[in-house]
Design an enzyme around this catalytic site. Structure first.
Site, PDB file in Angstrom:
ATOM      1  N   HIS A  67      -0.074   5.475   2.285  1.00  0.00           N
ATOM      2  CA  HIS A  67      -0.671   4.428   1.457  1.00  0.00           C
ATOM      3  C   HIS A  67      -1.738   3.644   2.215  1.00  0.00           C
ATOM      4  O   HIS A  67      -2.671   3.116   1.621  1.00  0.00           O
ATOM      5  CB  HIS A  67       0.421   3.476   0.930  1.00  0.00           C
ATOM      6  CG  HIS A  67       1.104   3.998  -0.292  1.00  0.00           C
ATOM      7  ND1 HIS A  67       1.167   3.306  -1.482  1.00  0.00           N
ATOM      8  CD2 HIS A  67       1.748   5.174  -0.511  1.00  0.00           C
ATOM      9  CE1 HIS A  67       1.814   4.034  -2.382  1.00  0.00           C
ATOM     10  NE2 HIS A  67       2.188   5.171  -1.809  1.00  0.00           N
ATOM     11  N   VAL A  71      -8.005   3.408  -0.099  1.00  0.00           N
ATOM     12  CA  VAL A  71      -9.032   2.382   0.033  1.00  0.00           C
ATOM     13  C   VAL A  71      -9.689   2.459   1.414  1.00  0.00           C
ATOM     14  O   VAL A  71      -9.256   1.833   2.376  1.00  0.00           O
ATOM     15  CB  VAL A  71      -8.498   0.951  -0.207  1.00  0.00           C
ATOM     16  CG1 VAL A  71      -9.684   0.013  -0.397  1.00  0.00           C
ATOM     17  CG2 VAL A  71      -7.550   0.884  -1.392  1.00  0.00           C
ATOM     18  N   ASP A  75      -6.920   2.663   8.001  1.00  0.00           N
ATOM     19  CA  ASP A  75      -7.487   1.646   8.882  1.00  0.00           C
ATOM     20  C   ASP A  75      -6.521   0.509   9.208  1.00  0.00           C
ATOM     21  O   ASP A  75      -6.921  -0.492   9.803  1.00  0.00           O
ATOM     22  CB  ASP A  75      -8.753   1.056   8.247  1.00  0.00           C
ATOM     23  CG  ASP A  75      -8.504   0.590   6.821  1.00  0.00           C
ATOM     24  OD1 ASP A  75      -7.330   0.620   6.380  1.00  0.00           O
ATOM     25  OD2 ASP A  75      -9.467   0.205   6.143  1.00  0.00           O
ATOM     26  N   SER A  77      -5.252  -1.450   7.083  1.00  0.00           N
ATOM     27  CA  SER A  77      -5.466  -2.559   6.145  1.00  0.00           C
ATOM     28  C   SER A  77      -4.230  -2.846   5.296  1.00  0.00           C
ATOM     29  O   SER A  77      -4.083  -3.956   4.774  1.00  0.00           O
ATOM     30  CB  SER A  77      -6.662  -2.257   5.238  1.00  0.00           C
ATOM     31  OG  SER A  77      -6.515  -0.986   4.631  1.00  0.00           O
TER      32      SER A  77
END
Ligand SMILES: *[C@@H]1O[C@H](CO)[C@@H](O)[C@H](O)[C@H]1NC(C)=O
Length: 139
Positions: A67, A71, A75, A77
């Site tokens: 997951h 997006v 990274d 995030s």
């Protein structure tokens, strides 16, 4: 003829794209070999501890890493907390109350910071945790 040459051009473009993205990524399993030689041991040990508490955590951390890659890439995030009006990926609809194992990533990060402060990215820790979780619970 025209369609076959445009097809070749398309393949050439694809090959260039793959080559340039491979060069850009610069991924290497030995990236931290000198800057944090104990990294793999720390991740492995913390994952063994977490799996002894709950074996399912291996799958959960693979899912967290997966997951995280939604997006704009893997990274880290997904680990960002909401701050003020900023709503991060952690509480976004596909992840909220669904992705789990953040506390294990936090523990690995704490342990890594003790020996290699400010060196290893959280994105790489999530990837290594997913790898070790998969390896350790394999049957
Ligand atoms: C995430 O879940 C919590 C607890 O169920 C809820 O209070 C919150 O509104 C949810 N956030 C989003 C962005 O849906």
């Amino acid at each position: 003829m025209a369609s076959s040459s445009s097809c070749r051009a398309w393949h050439c473009l694809l090959a260039l794209f793959l080559l340039s993205s491979a060069a850009y990524g610069q991924l290497s399993p030995s990236f931290y070999a000198r800057s944090c030689p104990t990294l793999q041991l720390i991740v492995r040990a913390t994952m063994i501890k977490a799996l002894l508490v709950e074996r399912r955590m291996g799958a959960s951390l693979l899912r967290l890493h997966f997951h995280d890659c939604f997006v704009q890439g893997c990274d880290g995030s997904i680990l960002l907390d909401d701050v003020g009006s900023f709503v991060g990926e952690k509480t976004a609809a596909p992840n909220n109350n669904s992705v789990r194992g953040y506390e294990v990533i936090d523990e690995i990060k704490r342990n890594v910071e003790l020996l290699c402060p400010g060196v290893v990215s959280c994105a790489d820790i999530a990837a290594l945790a997913a790898r070790d979780g998969t390896f350790l619970v394999r049957t």
